[in-house]
Design an enzyme around this catalytic site. Sequence first.
Site, PDB file in Angstrom:
ATOM      1  N   LYS A 122       0.817  -1.221   0.000  1.00 17.20           N
ATOM      2  CA  LYS A 122       0.000   0.000   0.000  1.00 17.20           C
ATOM      3  C   LYS A 122       0.847   1.266   0.000  1.00 17.20           C
ATOM      4  CE  LYS A 122      -2.201  -0.950   3.864  1.00 17.20           C
ATOM      5  NZ  LYS A 122      -1.642  -2.291   4.166  1.00 17.20           N
ATOM      6  N   ASN A 145      -3.521   6.330   5.865  1.00 17.21           N
ATOM      7  CA  ASN A 145      -2.835   5.403   6.768  1.00 17.21           C
ATOM      8  C   ASN A 145      -1.328   5.608   6.733  1.00 17.21           C
ATOM      9  OD1 ASN A 145      -3.087   3.048   8.561  1.00 17.21           O
ATOM     10  ND2 ASN A 145      -1.985   1.954   6.953  1.00 17.21           N
ATOM     11  N   HIS A 191      -4.327  -9.449  10.371  1.00 15.81           N
ATOM     12  CA  HIS A 191      -5.298  -8.785  11.265  1.00 15.81           C
ATOM     13  C   HIS A 191      -6.580  -9.606  11.441  1.00 15.81           C
ATOM     14  CE1 HIS A 191      -2.634  -5.410  10.824  1.00 15.81           C
ATOM     15  NE2 HIS A 191      -2.945  -5.217   9.564  1.00 15.81           N
TER      16      HIS A 191
END
Length: 463
Positions: A122, A145, A191
């Site tokens: 990302k 983020n 996650h």
Amino acid sequence: MASPIRIPDVANKVVAVLGLARSGLAAVEALHNSGAIVWAWDDAEKARANVPEPLLADLHKADWSKATALVISPGIPTTFPKPNPVAAAAKAAGLPLISDIELLHRAEPKARVVGITGTNGKSTVTTLLGHILKSAGRNVAVGGNLGQAVLGLPALGGGGIYVLELSSYQLEITPSPVSDVAMLLNITPDHLDRHGGMEGYVAAKKMIMRPKGGSSIGIIGLDDAPCRQMFAALQAERKRRMIGVSAERAVEGGVSAVNGMLVDAIGGKPIEILDLNAVARLPGQHNWQNAAACYAAARALGLGIDEVVEGLKTYPGLVHRQELVATIDGIRFVNDSKATNADAAAKALACYDNIYWIAGGKPKEGGLAGLESFYPRIRRAYLIGEAAQAFGKQLGGAVTATQSGTLDQAVAQAAADAKKDAAQSPVVLLSPACASFDQYNDFEERGDHFRQIVATLQAKGAA
């Protein structure tokens, strides 16, 4: 000077903010400047010290009937493994739980948004696409983020483009479809405790693809099974125009980078665009897929082929992610401190031969498991931190390993061995496959230390 973001329809309304780290502080400031009555809270006293006393309110004691929304930091759980008590109380009172991304969407409806998510890559794609667009003279702001919190970015208005890295946590608390160009790079298990398992994690990532009007575009990497399945389903829905990208195979109607050759087949006939093997800052198959995704997005945003190629060629790279720090006496020194687990280290190990590998730190579960296929590329390993002894045992006799202990020792030993061995194109690679918290505050500090050590070597004029 650019104007700050102003959030509409919050004047004289109570908006609660839970979590006062980077995104929360920016939300408090933007809401306050937009006329909202802010209730700001963080359970950590140190974090509360960064907010003026009049804006603080203990949300554990809040009368939620007076509030209109709870802006919650993405690191705070709202469902799994157990919802934060404040989040649970606000939700029970019928309040929307939203992110700073949602507030940006409401504040800047005329600007275009590129949303970028994926388990890996990302940050590289966000910075690379931002660089390509800025190099072409577009009005761009980059954050999310990665880097700047979105409500700390300037107001861009019509003609502006926000390039935002979006985590699965942020997507779950962003109810509106925000991305004009939505990018999903890959999905591997991560996650899972926060999403109740793999199905929940995939569903969170898929939220980025919710359609935002008829002209919205979706770009998906096709080099893993979950993304291929999602791509096929979204193509069938026909709610976004979908473009597939791959570094493993040619993509009909998409963009590929097989063996590093960037090929554009969006218009039907495949056109060779650029040999990415010549782009030093984008090494390896995973970066070739990143480049293909950025090419597709930039073209979707109206850039010409030459503009995109120039941006790819001039990309300076991302700090701590396969960052080429220096070349000394023919030895490349690469800072991949961001590689805090084996899967991330694998991406770097796949890119080089004759590797003098610095690994170790605070170990993750499984240690070096899964890296065995890369051992033939490694000339020697230099082990540091808490994991050093365990990693030595895992490597066994497959890789010659030195118990270096500290990064200073490891770099010095690796540089000396690389020079003595005179192997072709040697690489001293810091790709620890570990967290940094045993010897450093974070991976950035670890990477900065590596850069300082290499700079000292360079100043001496010899490795």
